[in-house]
Each structure stands twice: as C-alpha cells, then as structure tokens.
Enzyme design. Structure first.
Site, PDB file in Angstrom:
ATOM      1  N   ARG A  49      46.997  27.606  34.070  1.00 56.35           N
ATOM      2  CA  ARG A  49      48.288  28.281  34.244  1.00 56.35           C
ATOM      3  C   ARG A  49      48.413  29.517  33.392  1.00 56.35           C
ATOM      4  O   ARG A  49      47.888  29.568  32.284  1.00 56.35           O
ATOM      5  CB  ARG A  49      49.404  27.351  33.759  1.00 56.35           C
ATOM      6  CG  ARG A  49      49.966  26.508  34.787  1.00 56.35           C
ATOM      7  CD  ARG A  49      51.420  26.136  34.497  1.00 56.35           C
ATOM      8  NE  ARG A  49      51.847  25.278  35.581  1.00 56.35           N
ATOM      9  CZ  ARG A  49      51.616  23.977  35.607  1.00 56.35           C
ATOM     10  NH1 ARG A  49      51.024  23.398  34.600  1.00 56.35           N
ATOM     11  NH2 ARG A  49      51.989  23.258  36.643  1.00 56.35           N
TER      12      ARG A  49
ATOM     13  N   TYR B 287      44.281  20.739  41.975  1.00 52.99           N
ATOM     14  CA  TYR B 287      45.044  20.469  40.756  1.00 52.99           C
ATOM     15  C   TYR B 287      45.675  19.075  40.800  1.00 52.99           C
ATOM     16  O   TYR B 287      45.424  18.235  39.938  1.00 52.99           O
ATOM     17  CB  TYR B 287      46.109  21.557  40.556  1.00 52.99           C
ATOM     18  CG  TYR B 287      46.921  21.368  39.311  1.00 52.99           C
ATOM     19  CD1 TYR B 287      46.334  21.487  38.052  1.00 52.99           C
ATOM     20  CD2 TYR B 287      48.285  21.058  39.378  1.00 52.99           C
ATOM     21  CE1 TYR B 287      47.081  21.300  36.899  1.00 52.99           C
ATOM     22  CE2 TYR B 287      49.032  20.874  38.223  1.00 52.99           C
ATOM     23  CZ  TYR B 287      48.431  20.994  36.985  1.00 52.99           C
ATOM     24  OH  TYR B 287      49.161  20.796  35.849  1.00 52.99           O
TER      25      TYR B 287
ATOM     26  N   ASP C 240      40.137  23.860  29.177  1.00 52.11           N
ATOM     27  CA  ASP C 240      40.591  22.582  29.704  1.00 52.11           C
ATOM     28  C   ASP C 240      39.986  22.085  31.013  1.00 52.11           C
ATOM     29  O   ASP C 240      39.193  22.747  31.649  1.00 52.11           O
ATOM     30  CB  ASP C 240      42.109  22.569  29.753  1.00 52.11           C
ATOM     31  CG  ASP C 240      42.643  21.295  29.111  1.00 52.11           C
ATOM     32  OD1 ASP C 240      41.818  20.478  28.675  1.00 52.11           O
ATOM     33  OD2 ASP C 240      43.868  21.106  29.057  1.00 52.11           O
TER      34      ASP C 240
ATOM     35  N   LYS D 125      51.065   8.776  27.374  1.00 53.86           N
ATOM     36  CA  LYS D 125      51.890   8.868  26.166  1.00 53.86           C
ATOM     37  C   LYS D 125      52.437   7.506  25.715  1.00 53.86           C
ATOM     38  O   LYS D 125      53.082   7.409  24.669  1.00 53.86           O
ATOM     39  CB  LYS D 125      53.042   9.854  26.375  1.00 53.86           C
ATOM     40  CG  LYS D 125      52.592  11.276  26.756  1.00 53.86           C
ATOM     41  CD  LYS D 125      51.941  12.038  25.602  1.00 53.86           C
ATOM     42  CE  LYS D 125      51.501  13.436  26.025  1.00 53.86           C
ATOM     43  NZ  LYS D 125      50.779  14.174  24.992  1.00 53.86           N
TER      44      LYS D 125
ATOM     45  N   ALA E 231      52.770  15.377  16.531  1.00 55.46           N
ATOM     46  CA  ALA E 231      52.588  14.726  15.229  1.00 55.46           C
ATOM     47  C   ALA E 231      52.479  15.771  14.117  1.00 55.46           C
ATOM     48  O   ALA E 231      53.062  15.629  13.034  1.00 55.46           O
ATOM     49  CB  ALA E 231      51.324  13.869  15.251  1.00 55.46           C
TER      50      ALA E 231
ATOM     51  N   ASP F 281      -2.608  22.384  25.648  1.00 49.37           N
ATOM     52  CA  ASP F 281      -2.153  20.989  25.521  1.00 49.37           C
ATOM     53  C   ASP F 281      -1.939  20.454  26.947  1.00 49.37           C
ATOM     54  O   ASP F 281      -1.884  21.237  27.906  1.00 49.37           O
ATOM     55  CB  ASP F 281      -0.853  20.981  24.703  1.00 49.37           C
ATOM     56  CG  ASP F 281      -0.138  19.653  24.752  1.00 49.37           C
ATOM     57  OD1 ASP F 281      -0.795  18.624  24.530  1.00 49.37           O
ATOM     58  OD2 ASP F 281       1.092  19.637  25.035  1.00 49.37           O
ATOM     59  N   TYR F 282      -1.788  19.158  27.097  1.00 41.10           N
ATOM     60  CA  TYR F 282      -1.660  18.598  28.459  1.00 41.10           C
ATOM     61  C   TYR F 282      -0.191  18.266  28.804  1.00 41.10           C
ATOM     62  O   TYR F 282       0.472  19.029  29.481  1.00 41.10           O
ATOM     63  CB  TYR F 282      -2.564  17.360  28.575  1.00 41.10           C
ATOM     64  CG  TYR F 282      -2.551  16.751  29.955  1.00 41.10           C
ATOM     65  CD1 TYR F 282      -3.244  17.353  30.993  1.00 41.10           C
ATOM     66  CD2 TYR F 282      -1.834  15.594  30.224  1.00 41.10           C
ATOM     67  CE1 TYR F 282      -3.209  16.826  32.291  1.00 41.10           C
ATOM     68  CE2 TYR F 282      -1.804  15.047  31.500  1.00 41.10           C
ATOM     69  CZ  TYR F 282      -2.489  15.668  32.523  1.00 41.10           C
ATOM     70  OH  TYR F 282      -2.446  15.145  33.785  1.00 41.10           O
TER      71      TYR F 282
HETATM   72  C1  GDG Z   1      47.394  18.829  25.661  1.00 43.81           C
HETATM   73  C2  GDG Z   1      46.713  17.499  25.259  1.00 43.81           C
HETATM   74  C3  GDG Z   1      46.624  18.323  22.900  1.00 43.81           C
HETATM   75  C4  GDG Z   1      57.134  19.202  24.045  1.00 43.81           C
HETATM   76  N1  GDG Z   1      58.408  18.908  24.364  1.00 43.81           N
HETATM   77  C5  GDG Z   1      59.157  19.960  24.002  1.00 43.81           C
HETATM   78  C6  GDG Z   1      58.335  20.922  23.455  1.00 43.81           C
HETATM   79  N2  GDG Z   1      57.096  20.446  23.498  1.00 43.81           N
HETATM   80  C7  GDG Z   1      55.909  21.112  22.970  1.00 43.81           C
HETATM   81  C8  GDG Z   1      55.563  20.479  21.640  1.00 43.81           C
HETATM   82  C9  GDG Z   1      54.070  20.670  21.579  1.00 43.81           C
HETATM   83  C10 GDG Z   1      53.665  20.634  23.025  1.00 43.81           C
HETATM   84  O1  GDG Z   1      54.812  20.879  23.817  1.00 43.81           O
HETATM   85  C11 GDG Z   1      53.100  19.263  23.435  1.00 43.81           C
HETATM   86  O2  GDG Z   1      51.811  19.187  22.931  1.00 43.81           O
HETATM   87  P1  GDG Z   1      50.983  17.843  22.861  1.00 43.81           P
HETATM   88  O3  GDG Z   1      49.802  18.093  22.034  1.00 43.81           O
HETATM   89  O4  GDG Z   1      51.827  16.779  22.299  1.00 43.81           O
HETATM   90  O5  GDG Z   1      50.615  17.402  24.359  1.00 43.81           O
HETATM   91  P2  GDG Z   1      50.098  18.041  25.780  1.00 43.81           P
HETATM   92  O6  GDG Z   1      51.071  18.964  26.360  1.00 43.81           O
HETATM   93  O7  GDG Z   1      49.747  16.877  26.612  1.00 43.81           O
HETATM   94  O8  GDG Z   1      48.801  18.887  25.438  1.00 43.81           O
HETATM   95  C12 GDG Z   1      47.041  17.172  23.819  1.00 43.81           C
HETATM   96  C13 GDG Z   1      47.175  19.632  23.407  1.00 43.81           C
HETATM   97  O9  GDG Z   1      46.845  19.853  24.789  1.00 43.81           O
HETATM   98  C14 GDG Z   1      46.630  20.802  22.595  1.00 43.81           C
HETATM   99  O10 GDG Z   1      45.257  20.852  22.650  1.00 43.81           O
HETATM  100  O11 GDG Z   1      47.130  18.091  21.606  1.00 43.81           O
HETATM  101  O12 GDG Z   1      46.378  15.988  23.422  1.00 43.81           O
HETATM  102  O13 GDG Z   1      47.136  16.435  26.113  1.00 43.81           O
HETATM  103  O14 GDG Z   1      53.771  21.918  21.026  1.00 43.81           O
HETATM  104  O15 GDG Z   1      56.277  21.138  20.650  1.00 43.81           O
HETATM  105  N3  GDG Z   1      58.804  22.082  22.983  1.00 43.81           N
HETATM  106  C15 GDG Z   1      60.140  22.298  23.071  1.00 43.81           C
HETATM  107  N4  GDG Z   1      61.000  21.398  23.604  1.00 43.81           N
HETATM  108  C16 GDG Z   1      60.548  20.216  24.074  1.00 43.81           C
HETATM  109  O16 GDG Z   1      61.352  19.419  24.566  1.00 43.81           O
HETATM  110  N5  GDG Z   1      60.667  23.442  22.595  1.00 43.81           N
END
Ligand code: GDG
Length: 740
Positions: free
Chosen positions: A16, A99, A153, A292, A392, A512-513
């Site tokens: 995207r 997709y 990705d 999740k 996290a 060599d062989y």
């Molecule tokens: C893929 C992989 C890997 C989410 N809800 C809101 C919001 N977010 C933002 C968070 C965070 C991002 O979206 C989510 O990132 P994650 O890492 O948790 O998960 P995926 O979207 O599945 O991402 C994952 C990632 O790629 C990076 O490599 O970590 O494992 O699956 O930044 O903040 N932001 C706002 N409101 C929300 O309600 N503003």
C-alpha cells in the site's frame, strides 16, 4: 556507526501507499493509513530528509497501491513533502485473488501458525505472481542507477528476484514484517510455490526479519528448499552471496515520549483520569485480527475477575479494537464473538457504578492513544503470534511516570527484546490472570526499574537505528559481494588464460572430480561422468602438449572405471595412490589397517545416531557422508563426531580429519592432494599450470602450486585459488574452449 548511504535515492516498495483517499467536501483528501510499516517509514522519512543531506535526491520514492485513487488525480499530484509516489495499478478482480486470496487467506494465517485458516488455491498463486510482476513492471520504469530498493512484507515475496533479473546490479533489500515460520509450517505450501517464494526473496542482497528465530527458520528453509550452502547468516546462491539477519523494528521513541508532555495530551490524560475516579486502568489496542488473540485476552481478564473479587470495582479494562479487514466473513464472525464475550463478562460483573470492560471498536487519534499509553497501569499486549508488535514498544515509550507494567505475549517478536515485561503464554488464561494480579500489585520501585530498562533499550534502538542498521548491513554485503567479484573469473582473465594456454608448449592440468567435473548426487556411486564431460577431458588429454591429472578423494577402482581408455594420470584417495599415464598405481607408503578398527565403531555409532548418513571405506581413509541427512541435525552430530575422532587420534599426530563437501574424512596426514601433485611437477618444466577444485581438500593443491598457475575454485567460498567461478558449468565451458 552511521555511515553516509552508498545510494542516491531510497525507493520503498510496499503493498500500500502510505495513505488512502477518502471523500471530503465533495472532493478527496489523503489520510494516513494505520499499521506498523507506515508508522515506521513515515518517521523514517522525516529523519531521512534531515540527516542524509548528501543524497542527490533525498525524497523517498514509494511504490504501492492507492486505495480509492480518484480517477482525475495524476501520479505527480500525489507527491508530497515526504514522498514521491509511484502508484501501482492492480485490477480489482486480480487484487481480490492476490491480496485477499494468496496474501491474506494463505500467507498471513500460515506464517502466523494458523494453518487451519489457510486456503490453498492455484488461482491465488497465479494472481500473486501476476501482481508481483505488475509491481516489477511499474518499478522498473522508475528505477535508476544508484537507487536502493527496499521491498516490504509478505505481499511482495517474489518481487526481489523479479527486479534482480531485469536490473542485476541494483541494491535490493527485503524486510518481512510478519514471522517467518518454522520449516514444518512453511513446507505445507506446494513445492513449486515454496521454491518460487524462497528464490524470489533471495533476489535481494539483504533479507531482514524481526528476530533471530525467524532468521534461523528462514535459513533452514533455504537449505531444505534449495540446498544452497549457508554459513552463519550468509547464503551462497549461484549468483551472489545474500545475507539474512535480524533487525528488530523500533519506533520513533522521542515522538511518542515527548507527545505525552504536550498540553493537548496532558488535557487528554486529565479527562481520562477524571473518568477513572481512582480505578486502575488496563489498556490494549489491536487491529481486528485472529493473530492478536483478542478472545484469549478476554478470557484471561475474566479469569482474573473470577479469581480476584477484591479487585472488582477497582479496575477497568479499556479494550480498543481497530477496524481492519472487517468486510471479510471470518473477521466479521470474530468481531461478533469478541463482542458477545465482552457482553457476557460485563453482564456477569457489572454493577450500577462499574463496568469491568470498556470496549471500543474504533481508530483512536494520536493524542488519545498516547494519553492512554501513559496513563495505563497495565498494558495488556497478548497476541497469539505477532512479527514484532509496535504497540508494546509505544506503550513503554509513553510511560512518562514509569508507573505501569507491560504484560507481553511470548509469541510477539517484541518479547525477545523486552524481558523486563511480564512475559506470558497468551493461550493460558490462568497465567494471564496471575500476571494481571502481579502487575496491579507490583511495588512502584520494581515497576520503575523495569520500565526504565526497557525505555533505555527502546530509545537506543529506535526506528532510525533500525533503518541505519539495515542500510549499513546492505552496504557491507554489497562490499563483500564486490570482494568476491574481484576474484571471479571474468572475461578478461579468461581471455588471458586462453592466450597463455595457446602459447604454452607444456601444460599441466589438475582437475578435481566431484563438484568440479560432475555434480553431487545422493550417493557417491551415482556420480558417474557423462559423455559430454568425458569428451572434454579426452579432448584435453589427446593434445600431446597436455598432461591431465584427475586429483580426487575417490578410490582407485572408481576413477579407473570413469576414465578408462583416456591418457591421463589419476590421483586417488586424496593423494594416497598415484597412477601416472600408462603406468601402474603406486601407494604413497605402506599402510596398516589397525587404526580403522578404532575409528570404524565411532563412525558406525554416528551412522546410527544420524539417519541418512553412511560410511565409505577406502584403503587409506574412512569417510562419513551426511549429504542425505537433515542438514542442521547432521551439523550438530558433525561437531560431536569431530570431538570423538580428535580424542582417538590424540596420540597419532600423523592423522588428519578432513572436512569436504558434506563429508568428514579421517586419513593419514602424511599425504594430501598438494603433495601428490607436487611430485608430478618435480623436475618437469611446465609453462602453463592449471588446477580446478571445489572443496577444502583442493586447497592443499592450490596452496603448493606456483603463483603463476591458474587456480580456480568452483563456488563462492574464500580460497587460496586465484579465481572463483560461480558454478561448475562455467568451468566446463572454459575447459571445452581450451580443448577445441
Ligand atoms: C505489522 C506486523 C509488526 C493501531 N491502532 C491505532 C494506531 N495503531 C498503530 C500503532 C502501531 C501500529 O498501528 C500497529 O502496529 P503493530 O506492530 O502492533 O501491528 P501490525 O499493524 O499488524 O504490523 C507487526 C509491524 O508490522 C511492524 O513491522 O510489529 O508484528 O503484524 O504503530 O500505534 N494508531 C492510532 N490509533 C489507533 O487506534 N493513532
């Protein structure tokens, strides 16, 4: 250490574009997409423009699909301060299969270990190939010399090789944001799809994953799928060396941390705090997705409430689920299940004054999100599988009071870096309930120490360090490829070699062989020489100016059978036996068989302990072959066997343990290929010396030959040989030319 990038422009390719178009005031406006990748690269682009001033064009180009791209908008209208946009167009019907189908109905569940949800359809894979080819076609039109293409990705696993085949010299990086599963999961894909995916990824120079585990899974899969030699994190493909490594993605730490101290967020925190009225806050935010673990999280919280009535009315769980893919049936059903579990738990425990779960199905604005991160007493991040999980890290970055506790699933990539969190198994509701209690009752000092340690780490390895690390590793692997390239037998060296050959009156040719004249087979006796190669050797041998010598680890009988009737010399068993042209075999010295009695039982033990291995016994050596065994397991046994053999020959300094190509050999150290070859060169005056071999036993030969000799190692390994060729077919072509 940060280096200036060795490229002129960064080009991102991801499924995207970083924004979508939504209707606005009878027109359209671009809105940033949610998701980990976009958050990371947007942060990166700001930093990039500030820090990498030496780039000729320091705007990042981004190729991807635009959601709802209005027809009257031209690509250049899409460019903004951060990006030059390269829109990729994929028809809706194809996109559904590519997709919705292959990417999200097969790869996503499979790589997240939900193989029961994976749908295997031929038309999905065809569409995946077609869509990756469309990306390639669009990109190639825009790419220029000096670009660094960074592909992201699981939707674009075939793209690196597709681009490589069109622009061989480009620097290409690939990063996988989701887990790379163990081979046992990956092998559920049909064989031809597996091969396409692995070869597709190997088109890149550098392949990044979030964790060391994913790297190991990938390398094992490469070995099992292609048989390429892998040493540490380097993969020796026939064309180039590729590196696979762990780059745990970081966040823009300062942006999150500092946002919590702004007036707007302070006001937001005040609002939340007023509403809480002294209750403790547990918080989670996840996209709607089965990976999740949303239902398990609710069960864990319910167990906590069941077991801890004293906490009723004193805690509230704010569970935010962000809409995602919710037009798909499976996701719709999941949403219904989650909402019914929320209803059930709230129904079970709510009172007039208290609702244990505050459920929201919405996207939070940034200020709301960081305020919640900061104010929460517990961050409950419990995916069943997650490549990394940025939430996290964001939670930790926003804890300005260091008064919260992170509960983190061991199935998230982030767990590898955050062991000060309470790490739990997300499927175990009792463990989750216990962790919630521990977190709520943890002493402030303990919370602070844990939070501080994680903050130090996450602020140091942030999204910028992550990208710099990736770039630096990409440059390093490019440099290493160049070093290897300088040793390639290129056309100008070949021309010189052929000219020297033609000029020479007396020539010595050592060959060599296995792995040099013939490819490896499952069992050594199957690796017989074919007619064409035999003709090459015969043509060379028939030239009276040439003395051709086959220098092999094989036994006498085998070599004699392969080269019957050809006027050449043979060196068997790594030099123990020599048969000069037209003469009889001579052994280097008398050998007794007694040593074998001590070695044989040990080798037999390892044949029993490592399925697929076998012993080859020769006059003066014994070999343990492990080509047909599981490579990782055999590697482990190989080290144990080496130790055991070393013990046996501790007092026999005249013995040597040799490591060949998937073979471990024990033999007397009194002879080797080099010494035998030297004996043939003695008192003779050759003005052209040539040697080719493919493994470590040939190094003895390369080492003793004069500097002027043309020595060639087949394969990309570092060697005493002056030159390397990528594969044996190149050598055979050269030998054909010499013999003509
Ligand atoms: C893929 C992989 C890997 C989410 N809800 C809101 C919001 N977010 C933002 C968070 C965070 C991002 O979206 C989510 O990132 P994650 O890492 O948790 O998960 P995926 O979207 O599945 O991402 C994952 C990632 O790629 C990076 O490599 O970590 O494992 O699956 O930044 O903040 N932001 C706002 N409101 C929300 O309600 N503003």
């Amino acid at each position: 250490m940060k280096k200036e990038p060795q490229f002129e422009r960064l080009v991102i390719a991801a499924y995207r574009l970083p924004f979508k178009f939504v209707e606005h005031n009878k027109g359209y406006k671009a809105v940033q997409n949610a998701g980990g990748l976009v958050s990371a690269v947007l942060a990166l682009s700001e930093n990039f423009r500030k820090n990498y001033t030496s780039l000729a064009d320091n705007k990042i180009a981004w190729a991807g699909l635009a959601d709802n791209l209005p027809e009257n908008i031209s690509p250049s209208d899409l460019n903004n301060d951060a990006f030059d946009i390269i829109p990729v167009t994929i028809a809706a019907e194809l996109n559904d299969l590519y997709y919705g189908g292959f990417s999200n109905d097969l790869i996503w569940p499979l790589f997240h270990y939900f193989s029961e949800f994976s749908v295997f359809k031929k038309e999905y894979f065809r569409a995946y190939e077609e869509a990756n080819a469309l990306f390639c076609e669009t990109l190639v039109k825009h790419l220029r010399k000096g670009d660094f293409v960074w592909i992201h990705d699981y939707q674009l696993l075939l793209l690196p090789e597709m681009i490589r085949s069109q622009i061989p010299d480009l620097t290409i990086g690939f990063f996988l944001h989701i887990p790379f599963p163990s081979f046992e999961i990956f092998r559920r894909l049909p064989r031809s799809w597996r091969e396409s995916i692995i070869n597709g990824m190997l088109g890149a120079d550098l392949i990044g994953f979030h964790t060391h585990d994913y790297v190991q899974h990938f390398i094992k899969t490469v070995k099992r799928t292609t048989g390429y030699e892998c040493r540490q994190n380097l993969i020796y493909t026939p064309n180039k060396v590729v590196k696979a490594d762990a780059f745990p993605i970081g966040i823009d730490y300062d942006k999150f941390h500092e946002a919590c101290l702004t007036k707007k967020v302070m006001a937001e925190k005040q609002k939340i705090s007023d509403n809480l009225q002294g209750q403790k806050l547990i918080f989670s935010v996840d996209r709607l997705d089965y990976s999740k673990g949303l239902l398990s999280k609710l069960l864990g919280y319910e167990t906590f409430l069941d077991e801890n009535p004293k906490w009723h009315s004193r805690v509230v769980f704010n569970m935010v689920v962000v809409p995602s893919r919710d037009t798909i049936e499976k996701y719709k059903e999941m949403k219904v299940d989650i909402e019914s579990a929320v209803g059930r738990i709230n129904g079970k425990y709510s009172s007039l004054a208290w609702r244990p779960i505050l459920y929201q199905y919405k996207f939070l604005n940034f200020n709301e999100l960081v305020a919640l991160y900061d104010l929460s007493d517990v961050g409950l991040i419990t995916p069943l599988r997650d490549g990394m999980n940025l939430v996290a890290k964001e939670f930790v970055a926003c804890q300005t009071h260091k008064n919260g506790v992170l509960i983190l699933s061991e199935m998230a990539g982030a767990a590898a870096e955050m062991n000060e969190a309470l790490i739990i198994n997300p499927a175990d509701n009792v463990e989750m309930a216990d962790a919630i209690l521990t977190a709520l009752e943890m002493k402030p000092g303990d919370k602070e120490i844990r939070m501080e340690r994680m903050q130090t780490r996450i602020s140091a390895y942030n999204v910028f360090t992550w990208a710099d690390d990736f770039f630096n590793q990409a440059f390093d692997i490019k440099d290493y490829q160049k070093v290897l390239n300088t040793k390639y037998l290129n056309t100008s060296v070949q021309t010189r070699l052929i000219a020297d050959y033609r000029k020479a009156k007396r020539r010595m040719i050592f060959l060599d062989y296995d792995g040099t004249l013939v490819p490896f087979t499952k069992y050594p006796e199957q690796a017989t020489i074919d007619k064409q190669t035999l003709k090459i050797v015969r043509d060379l041998a028939n030239d009276h100016k040439n003395h051709v010598v086959i220098v092999s680890g094989r036994d006498k009988a085998f070599l004699e059978k392969q080269f019957k009737g050809i006027q050449i010399s043979l060196i068997a068993e790594h030099g123990y036996f020599i048969k000069k042209r037209g003469k009889k075999w001579i052994a280097a010295f008398e050998t007794d068989d007694q040593w074998k009695e001590a070695v044989r039982p040990i080798l037999l033990e390892y044949v029993n302990r490592c399925y697929g291995t076998f012993i080859e016994e020769k006059t003066a050596s014994m070999a343990w072959h492990y080509r047909n065994a599981d490579s990782d397991f055999a590697f482990l046994r190989l080290h144990e066997l080496k130790d055991d053999l070393a013990e046996i020959i501790r007092f026999r300094t005249d013995f040597k343990i040799l490591e060949g190509n998937k073979i471990l050999e024990i033999k007397s150290g009194k002879f080797d290929k080099g010494q035998s070859a030297a004996s043939l060169l003695e008192n003779e005056n050759f003005n052209f010396v040539f040697a080719a071999g493919d493994d470590i036993t040939d190094e003895d030969l390369f080492r003793i030959l004069p500097e002027t000799a043309y020595t060639i190692r087949v394969g990309l390994n570092p060697s005493f040989a002056r030159y390397n060729v990528k594969e044996f077919s190149i050598l055979l072509k050269l030998l054909t030319t010499l013999g003509e």
